[in-house]
Design a protein around this motif. Structure first.
Motif, PDB file in Angstrom:
ATOM      1  N   VAL A 718       0.851  -1.192   0.000  1.00 36.20           N
ATOM      2  CA  VAL A 718       0.000   0.000   0.000  1.00 36.20           C
ATOM      3  C   VAL A 718       0.885   1.240   0.000  1.00 36.20           C
ATOM      4  N   TRP A 719       0.511   2.231  -0.845  1.00 36.18           N
ATOM      5  CA  TRP A 719       1.206   3.513  -0.896  1.00 36.18           C
ATOM      6  C   TRP A 719       0.210   4.643  -0.687  1.00 36.18           C
ATOM      7  N   ASP A 720       0.679   5.705  -0.066  1.00 32.13           N
ATOM      8  CA  ASP A 720      -0.099   6.932   0.021  1.00 32.13           C
ATOM      9  C   ASP A 720       0.085   7.679  -1.294  1.00 32.13           C
ATOM     10  N   VAL A 721      -1.020   7.942  -2.006  1.00 31.05           N
ATOM     11  CA  VAL A 721      -0.930   8.521  -3.341  1.00 31.05           C
ATOM     12  C   VAL A 721      -0.348   9.925  -3.308  1.00 31.05           C
ATOM     13  N   GLU A 722      -0.441  10.602  -2.167  1.00 27.17           N
ATOM     14  CA  GLU A 722       0.028  11.980  -2.099  1.00 27.17           C
ATOM     15  C   GLU A 722       1.490  12.080  -1.692  1.00 27.17           C
ATOM     16  N   THR A 723       1.952  11.198  -0.827  1.00 22.27           N
ATOM     17  CA  THR A 723       3.335  11.277  -0.363  1.00 22.27           C
ATOM     18  C   THR A 723       4.259  10.300  -1.078  1.00 22.27           C
ATOM     19  N   GLY A 724       3.683   9.270  -1.654  1.00 24.50           N
ATOM     20  CA  GLY A 724       4.498   8.240  -2.284  1.00 24.50           C
ATOM     21  C   GLY A 724       5.069   7.252  -1.289  1.00 24.50           C
ATOM     22  N   GLU A 725       4.708   7.394  -0.022  1.00 26.65           N
ATOM     23  CA  GLU A 725       5.257   6.520   1.017  1.00 26.65           C
ATOM     24  C   GLU A 725       4.575   5.153   0.982  1.00 26.65           C
ATOM     25  N   CYS A 726       5.364   4.091   1.096  1.00 25.93           N
ATOM     26  CA  CYS A 726       4.811   2.743   1.239  1.00 25.93           C
ATOM     27  C   CYS A 726       4.437   2.557   2.704  1.00 25.93           C
ATOM     28  N   THR A 727       3.138   2.410   2.958  1.00 29.41           N
ATOM     29  CA  THR A 727       2.663   2.331   4.342  1.00 29.41           C
ATOM     30  C   THR A 727       2.488   0.903   4.832  1.00 29.41           C
ATOM     31  N   HIS A 728       2.325  -0.038   3.924  1.00 30.25           N
ATOM     32  CA  HIS A 728       2.146  -1.437   4.314  1.00 30.25           C
ATOM     33  C   HIS A 728       2.766  -2.349   3.271  1.00 30.25           C
ATOM     34  N   ASP A 729       3.362  -3.423   3.742  1.00 32.96           N
ATOM     35  CA  ASP A 729       3.952  -4.448   2.875  1.00 32.96           C
ATOM     36  C   ASP A 729       3.779  -5.764   3.608  1.00 32.96           C
ATOM     37  N   MET A 730       2.864  -6.603   3.108  1.00 29.63           N
ATOM     38  CA  MET A 730       2.524  -7.803   3.853  1.00 29.63           C
ATOM     39  C   MET A 730       2.282  -8.986   2.933  1.00 29.63           C
ATOM     40  N   VAL A 731       2.431 -10.172   3.454  1.00 30.77           N
ATOM     41  CA  VAL A 731       2.014 -11.383   2.768  1.00 30.77           C
ATOM     42  C   VAL A 731       0.599 -11.693   3.247  1.00 30.77           C
ATOM     43  N   ALA A 732      -0.363 -11.475   2.375  1.00 29.76           N
ATOM     44  CA  ALA A 732      -1.762 -11.627   2.767  1.00 29.76           C
ATOM     45  C   ALA A 732      -2.217 -13.074   2.749  1.00 29.76           C
ATOM     46  N   ALA A 733      -1.572 -13.906   1.941  1.00 28.46           N
ATOM     47  CA  ALA A 733      -1.892 -15.334   1.893  1.00 28.46           C
ATOM     48  C   ALA A 733      -0.615 -16.070   1.496  1.00 28.46           C
ATOM     49  N   ARG A 734      -0.310 -17.155   2.205  1.00 30.62           N
ATOM     50  CA  ARG A 734       0.946 -17.877   1.991  1.00 30.62           C
ATOM     51  C   ARG A 734       0.705 -19.230   1.344  1.00 30.62           C
ATOM     52  N   GLN A 735       1.579 -19.536   0.410  1.00 35.22           N
ATOM     53  CA  GLN A 735       1.634 -20.848  -0.236  1.00 35.22           C
ATOM     54  C   GLN A 735       0.236 -21.362  -0.607  1.00 35.22           C
ATOM     55  N   VAL A 736      -0.438 -20.523  -1.362  1.00 34.12           N
ATOM     56  CA  VAL A 736      -1.799 -20.871  -1.766  1.00 34.12           C
ATOM     57  C   VAL A 736      -1.762 -21.767  -3.004  1.00 34.12           C
ATOM     58  N   ASP A 737      -2.769 -22.612  -3.099  1.00 32.22           N
ATOM     59  CA  ASP A 737      -2.965 -23.421  -4.293  1.00 32.22           C
ATOM     60  C   ASP A 737      -3.849 -22.640  -5.261  1.00 32.22           C
ATOM     61  N   ILE A 738      -3.454 -22.624  -6.506  1.00 36.80           N
ATOM     62  CA  ILE A 738      -4.261 -21.966  -7.533  1.00 36.80           C
ATOM     63  C   ILE A 738      -4.622 -23.018  -8.570  1.00 36.80           C
ATOM     64  N   PRO A 739      -5.828 -23.578  -8.482  1.00 34.14           N
ATOM     65  CA  PRO A 739      -6.237 -24.650  -9.403  1.00 34.14           C
ATOM     66  C   PRO A 739      -6.268 -24.158 -10.846  1.00 34.14           C
ATOM     67  N   PRO A 740      -6.268 -25.094 -11.797  1.00 34.86           N
ATOM     68  CA  PRO A 740      -6.238 -24.711 -13.209  1.00 34.86           C
ATOM     69  C   PRO A 740      -7.592 -24.268 -13.744  1.00 34.86           C
ATOM     70  N   ASN A 741      -7.545 -23.378 -14.731  1.00 37.83           N
ATOM     71  CA  ASN A 741      -8.694 -23.026 -15.561  1.00 37.83           C
ATOM     72  C   ASN A 741      -9.890 -22.537 -14.749  1.00 37.83           C
ATOM     73  N   ARG A 742      -9.614 -21.634 -13.825  1.00 38.40           N
ATOM     74  CA  ARG A 742     -10.685 -21.061 -12.998  1.00 38.40           C
ATOM     75  C   ARG A 742     -10.114 -19.921 -12.173  1.00 38.40           C
ATOM     76  N   SER A 743     -11.019 -19.199 -11.531  1.00 39.63           N
ATOM     77  CA  SER A 743     -10.585 -18.177 -10.584  1.00 39.63           C
ATOM     78  C   SER A 743     -10.626 -18.743  -9.177  1.00 39.63           C
ATOM     79  N   THR A 744      -9.787 -18.208  -8.316  1.00 38.85           N
ATOM     80  CA  THR A 744      -9.689 -18.665  -6.925  1.00 38.85           C
ATOM     81  C   THR A 744      -9.646 -17.453  -6.014  1.00 38.85           C
TER      82      THR A 744
END
Length: 867
Positions: A718-744
């Motif tokens: 996440v960045w503040d659009v006015e300052t350019g500062e990165c306010t957050h940097d996180m791993v929101a989901a770890r080692q996820v499976d992404i099945p084929p030919n679909r959305s997850t």
């Protein structure tokens, strides 16, 4: 004797037929049409420049004559008993009277029907090179159309675009003008003419292929129809893999039956796949006629593909209605693609190379399907050949569009011939996977409250209603398809489905409540979807280079500004000023000057709109039994002249920025983000005590056939659009499976800000990444911005870098503040970018592929808020 084919393509002349003192002039090319010939002789101005379209309308209300002379080929002489000479007209546009050596041999009324005339008794033989005189006179289709309208006053004439005369004429309907095209009523010999001399010939050659469910074997049944006397016919099926090896062959005796066939069983066939899902191998099916002495009297060949294609309409889990998706070789395909109109108002000047350039542009843009719209033409072979070779699926409309067509008996007979001829011409193409009866005619019938009863199943009754064309779409055309292409699905129209044409749960829909209709916000496309969305769109101006090309004085033209009468003239959509203005003012801070920035802003608007649709609808492609949306075909991919329209590439094949956002959304692996504001009053009366939150939802879309299992992290920054500062940097989901030919679905969370509820969410730019858990490499990326963008206080970067690197094969782009919609521009049309209109966030370098650049290439940048 062997069949001989002699092109009648030389020495053509033309003149105005209803002008007594008109003299014949040489044609510009052949095949041709009258506008091209008049342009060649500078008799008319270029109708694509300025407002010249208005100056050439007389052409469409005039009769024109074409004439040539030719000798009877010596190799065809003598015309002995049993030998036939035939003039074959592949296409005459439209009301033509054909005279050979003073005798009328043909009168036509349908542009789409090839004609053959036996002229054996009329050919002159001798030494003179001009012994045979062929003359074709073309009536005005416009005036003949009005004569027919007046002849049938009881029909309830009406439609969208053009005028009522077009419904009476079997001619490309867009020639009457459309909301993206000029009114240019053409005539002339628009497809080739040949003289054929033979004793016997192969009148038709085709194959029906059946692929086993296991895909391990296929049956190819070759069929030929024979005219004249022949003893035997040899069928050969050959691989076109470079070796041209014969896979199978069979020689069949020809009896009194004019139809013969041979059956081939192919083990482990090389299957034809859509692009990205496999290769596009083709086979050659060849037939050779043999006489009693085993001499070859005729040959014919077709390129075919072996593939299993199905349209799947079955109940869904958790939602009403049925699916509507295409399954090719057992693979369900999300058909992201676009709609196609003719690539020029003057069809004879579209070269084979230009067709390939258009289809290659689609393939490079990650599109899987193209829909040939029902107001144009049954396209040239080169179009379908390119789709076959490049793996683009084709949805083919029959040529009816946007109105209430009549159905008197002679017209029905003409339409039967039209359907028969074009199904035979096109049925061998493996890319063609569906035929649809019309474009939006049912929609028009509903909108005008035409009196017809869907529950009435008697076709004869349909002819007595004020929507008689239902007989064409639900009787005549499906009967023709069942007879000639029983393995290819037929769909009565587009859109067509459930309770009405707006029903999103069955069949396909056209979603025009963005731009037309209720003019919804494009951010709400997730609420406007359907099982298959075969039309939707947003307008944008074409390239500034294209505007300069149609302005009479180019860059120096006084009308070189967005609201000028000339620029407005090159937008045929009614109310376009209000609609473009509406969507611009809802979303952006903008001004009409300079022209370059205004054009950029309209293209940014279109790009954001279309990307939103693809992203949100592709999210509904959720796997087996949950194919809630299976296709998105944007209106439209191309233009027929230089114009402001819904096209994502303009007349000169210059991509608008939407082309690139669509390309990114249809990438093999992508990540999507949507942002929603939630308001929860603490009691039912309060206007003050309201809990507010802004949440994001993140999902992955995997169009590949292999899962990405347990090796992917979803990173959110996440960045503040006015300052350019990165306010957050996180791993929101770890080692996820992404099945084929679909959305997850990956994660749903509040927008991460330091002080929730204090307004920081409205300044938070959120980027989501799919990265490899193993090495941290980026697999997919998407940047989500607070909307509307006009509310943002965007900062102008002081350290914007866009530099060539890697031997001038990429442009490396970076900035110290978030930059929305950074576009690369270059005056040199030979410099082609592989991506464009990218969002930039601090701390990241984006590499954009480029071709044709050198160390001295000047690349400029443009972005939202720079002016």
């Amino acid at each position: 004797m062997a069949r001989q084919v002699h092109p009648i393509s030389q020495n053509w002349l033309f003149k105005q037929a209803d002008k007594e003192d008109a003299s014949f002039l040489p044609v510009a090319q052949f095949p041709t049409n009258v506008h091209l010939d008049l342009l060649h002789h500078k008799i008319i101005p270029d109708p694509f420049i300025g407002k010249n379209e208005l100056e050439v309308q007389w052409v469409g209300e005039t009769r024109w004559s074409y004439k040539t002379s030719f000798s009877t080929p010596a190799s065809a002489l003598p015309l002995s008993r049993g030998t036939k000479a035939v003039l074959a007209f592949d296409g005459l546009d439209t009301f033509a009277t054909v005279v050979l050596n003073g005798t009328t041999i043909l009168e036509t009324e349908n542009m789409f029907v090839p004609e053959r005339v036996d002229v054996t008794s009329l050919l002159r033989t001798g030494d003179s090179p001009d012994e045979n005189v062929l003359e074709i006179t073309f009536d005005s289709a416009y005036l003949r159309g009005w004569e027919l309208v007046e002849k049938y006053p009881n029909h309830k004439w009406g439609g969208w675009n053009g005028d009522n005369s077009r419904f009476a004429v079997r001619k490309a309907q867009y020639h009457w003008g459309w909301d993206w095209g000029p009114t240019l009523l053409t005539c002339g010999p628009w497809r080739p003419i040949h003289l054929e001399v033979y004793q016997s010939r192969i009148a038709d050659l085709y194959a029906r292929t059946t692929v086993d469910d296991s895909l391990k074997s296929a049956t190819v049944v070759a069929h030929a129809e024979i005219e004249g006397e022949a003893t035997r016919i040899r069928f050969e099926l050959s691989s076109l893999d470079g070796s041209t090896s014969i896979v199978a062959s069979e020689t069949v005796d020809v009896t009194t039956d004019t139809s013969v066939s041979a059956t081939f069983h192919v083990e482990n066939p090389a299957l034809w796949y859509p692009i990205r899902y496999g290769k596009q191998p083709l086979y050659s099916l060849k037939a050779t006629l043999l006489d009693a002495n085993d001499a070859e009297t005729d040959t014919a060949s077709k390129r075919i593909g072996i593939r299993k294609a199905e349209l799947v309409q079955q109940p869904l889990e958790d939602q009403p209605g049925t699916s509507f998706f295409f399954r090719i070789n057992n693979i369900p395909i999300f058909c992201g693609g676009s709609d196609w109109i003719p690539a020029d108002s003057f069809i004879p000047r579209i070269s084979r190379d230009r067709y390939y350039d258009w289809i290659r542009l689609m393939a490079d843009g990650n599109q899987f399907m193209i829909r040939v719209w029902g107001g144009g033409i049954y396209e040239e072979e080169a179009f379908y050949d390119a789709c076959d070779e490049l793996g683009i699926l084709v949805w083919q409309d029959f040529m009816f569009g946007c109105g209430n067509y009549p159905a008197w008996p002679e017209l029905l007979d003409s339409i039967r011939r039209e359907a028969d001829a074009n199904l035979r011409l096109l049925r061998h193409h493996p890319s063609l996977v569906i035929w649809a009866g019309n474009n939006e005619d049912y929609q028009y019938a509903e909108g005008e409250n035409l009196t017809w009863d869907k529950s009435d199943t008697d076709p004869e009754n349909w002819l007595r209603t004020d929507f008689p064309a239902r007989y064409i779409y639900e009787k005549l055309l499906p009967d023709a398809c069942a007879s000639l292409i029983p393995d290819v699905p037929y769909h009565p129209g587009s859109p067509w489905g459930g309770a009405d044409t707006r029903d999103p749960t069955i069949g396909d829909i056209h979603q025009w409540n963005v731009w037309h209709g209720t003019q919804e916000k494009y951010q709400n496309f997730d609420k406007l979807g359907g099982r298959f969305v075969s039309e939707f769109g947003m307008q944008a101006f074409p390239s500034v280079k294209t505007i300069d090309a149609y302005l009479p004085l180019g860059r120096d033209d006084p009308d070189r500004y967005p609201q000028s009468s000339t620029v407005d003239f090159h937008n045929k959509a009614e109310g376009h000023e209000r609609r473009i203005g509406l969507y611009l003012v809802e979303n952006f801070r903008y001004g009409p000057d300079p022209l370059e920035q205004f054009v950029y802003t309209t293209q940014l608007m279109q790009a954001e709109c279309l990307a939103s649709a693809y992203r949100l609808w592709k999210r509904q492609w959720k796997g087996p039994g949950r194919e809630y949306c299976a296709g998105a075909l944007v209106w439209q991919t191309n233009d027929c002249w230089p114009v402001t329209s819904w096209a994502i590439c303009d007349y000169y094949l210059r991509p608008k920025h939407a082309y690139y956002t669509v390309k990114r959304e249809m990438a093999p692996l992508s990540v999507g983000v949507t942002r929603r504001e939630h308001h929860h009053p603490r009691d039912k009366y309060t206007r003050v005590r309201i809990d507010r939150s802004t949440r994001i939802e993140v999902w992955a879309s995997n169009l590949e056939l292999e899962a990405v299992e347990g090796k992917v992290d979803c990173v959110v920054r996440v960045w503040d659009v006015e300052t350019g500062e990165c306010t957050h940097d996180m791993v929101a989901a770890r080692q996820v499976d992404i099945p084929p030919n679909r959305s997850t679905e990956l994660v749903a969370m509040d927008v991460p800000v330091r002080n929730p509820g204090a307004g920081e969410e409205a300044r938070a730019v959120v980027a989501a990444y799919l990265v490899s858990s193993a090495d941290g490499s980026q697999l997919a990326r998407y940047v989500n911005w607070p909307e509307p963008l006009k509310y943002l206080h965007l900062q102008k970067p002081k350290k914007l870098v866009a530099e060539l690197a890697r031997d001038n094969s990429v442009v490396r782009v970076s900035a110290e503040v978030p930059v929305k919609g950074l576009a690369l521009e270059c005056d040199d049309d030979n410099v082609v970018f592989g991506d464009n209109l990218v969002d930039i966030v601090p701390g990241e370098v984006v590499e954009i592929p480029v071709k044709g650049a050198t160390a001295g290439t000047k690349i400029e940048t443009r972005y939202l808020g720079m002016i």
